[in-house]
Design an enzyme around this catalytic site. Sequence first.
Site, short mmCIF file in Angstrom:
data_model
loop_
_atom_site.label_atom_id
_atom_site.label_comp_id
_atom_site.label_asym_id
_atom_site.label_seq_id
_atom_site.Cartn_x
_atom_site.Cartn_y
_atom_site.Cartn_z
N GLY A 163 20.01 28.78 -0.16
CA GLY A 163 19.74 30.36 -0.99
C GLY A 163 18.30 29.98 -1.80
O GLY A 163 17.41 29.25 -1.59
N ARG B 280 21.77 25.78 11.52
CA ARG B 280 21.43 26.60 10.46
C ARG B 280 20.09 26.20 9.93
O ARG B 280 19.52 27.18 8.98
CB ARG B 280 22.49 26.43 9.36
CG ARG B 280 23.94 26.98 9.72
CD ARG B 280 25.00 26.57 8.68
NE ARG B 280 24.89 27.91 7.68
CZ ARG B 280 25.31 28.72 7.61
NH1 ARG B 280 26.21 29.12 8.40
NH2 ARG B 280 25.19 29.63 6.68
#
Length: 614
Positions: free
Chosen positions: A102, A27
Amino acid sequence: MCGIVGYVGRQTALKVVIDGLRRLEYRGYDSAGVALVSDGELFTERRAGKLANLDAALADAEPPQSMTGIGHTRWATHGAPTDRNAHPHVGRQGRVALVHNGIIENFAALRTKLEAAGHELDSDTDTEVAARLLEAEVAAGADLTEAMQDVCRQLEGAFTLVAVSVDDPDRVVAARRNSPLVVGLGRGENFLASDVAAFIEHTRDALELGQDQVVTITPDKVAVSDFHGNPAEGKPFHVDWDIAAAEKSGYDYFMLKEIEEQPKAIADTLLGRLTETGRLQLDEMRLSDDELRAIDKIIIIACGTAFHAGLVAKYAIEHWTRIPCEVELSSEFRYRDPIIDRDTMVIAISQSGETMDTLMALRHARQQRAKVLAISNSNGSTIPRESDAVLYTHAGPEIAVASTKAFLTQIVACHLIALYLAQVRGTKYGDEITEIVGQLEQIPAAVTEVLAALEPVRELAREMGEARLVLFLGRHVGYPVALEGALKLKELAYIHAEGFAAGELKHGPIALIDQGTPVFVVVPPKGRGSLHDKMISSIQEVRARGARTIILAEQGDDKVLPYADQLIALPKVPTLMQPLVATVPLQAFSCEMAMVKGLDVDQPRNLAKSVTVE
Ligand code: F6R
């Protein structure tokens, strides 16, 4: 993007967290870090670069024994990928540590406020602002859960936050808005992670969280609330794959393993779709037959490889259902004010189920009252949860950043949806549908045949290691295959590659062709009549300008032989299924090219899987 892990229980937290980060490194791999709470102290260690750098730092650091910890692997957004910007970030007193995935959109305003209050921030990140606010709330008397709720109410943007505090040593608190977070439910221990892969070796029982929720885990309890402290419920689910699926199992790279797994992934995606009477059934299809009959337009939204699957699907959907179908990049969709209403079906394709561009496009479609059907490989993810219906691909975890098995299963899922629509709307007879599903069921064997014949393709890659430009041509469903072949080569081997619809070549791109330029050509099956002949003309045109042609054509296609410098023979399959066999050699070619160049196949530079920022 960014992988997050939280643990509280009876095991050594550091090991659980680091093992979890190893499974989430796909990720993001710009930096990694951990925080542990032990005996009223907070221990943190963080390093720029891959997890191996953190491992080395930890080996020298003598971390304390602790059963409460968090960890992070980063894909940089705010601030360069340095030690200073690596997560976790801590409060001013060093009593609270926080990791984040985020973008906090109002971070600049919050930072200014903090600085006015005397804070000197140590990093360039948006995350540190949240860490400072969180610790200030705790210092003012809130417990960590209340502090998290309070901070979340101040934040704008997309975030998953996970935090620990020395004042609450037996709990880890997390929150999510528009970013992924799942809870792993253990016995005497609980887990938090961006993805179930992080805790799959400990538990396969998980809890899906809703939007704008805070979750607190202790060794024996999981409590969910909204950002205002009102109790809420998560949705339990069981993960249908195990730890073996998330390991390399002897392969040098996950991508090599995932390419080999494609026959099984397709077979699993097809499993149980036909009833004993030969009718197609899609258990997860939550739209009624009346709703499906009313649909007058389909729009597919997706990104990258999933977008290419959508391009293939358009041909099948329009051919089998006669419903007009558009395919659009998710990131462009809502900005063109698309014409959609309650009779539009929007199909959102996303392996991860978390891609922010697709999520935002989906929300836009739902606001316009369209029916949204998700195709996803990830149970518990946001895109299926926010859709009216879902069809899961059963590819198992895809860990290599470059998508392979997900692509083939996305195409299969689209074909199933097209056939299901054809069944409900009566645009195909039942026996025709049974026959086509039967043809799909033959595809795993055809892909196995392709896999067994890949050595010449790999040899070709080894010989072409110096190529600076590679072109891919296709027509009809071969066009998206060409785009996918080029994308794989760009992202894995960092070679300039382009995919073209062969007919477009003469309108400009043919100027790229020079003596020896490698051109892969996906030739339509011979049954496609004039299309096949037109493709042969295109091949002649590029050869006349010096191209070296690598031809992918079905076995027995003698007509292409004179024009092939190299021939990759494909098993005979129906035209609409040709991408399922033609893509596989292109995946293997790019993978081998990357290996020849000594590149990290699973973790290409600048990329991350599951793109959770817009
Ligand atoms: C390319 C690749 C990406 C993804 C894209 C969408 O190999 O993996 O282009 O296909 O980021 O991801 P999902 O399907 O998770 O929405």
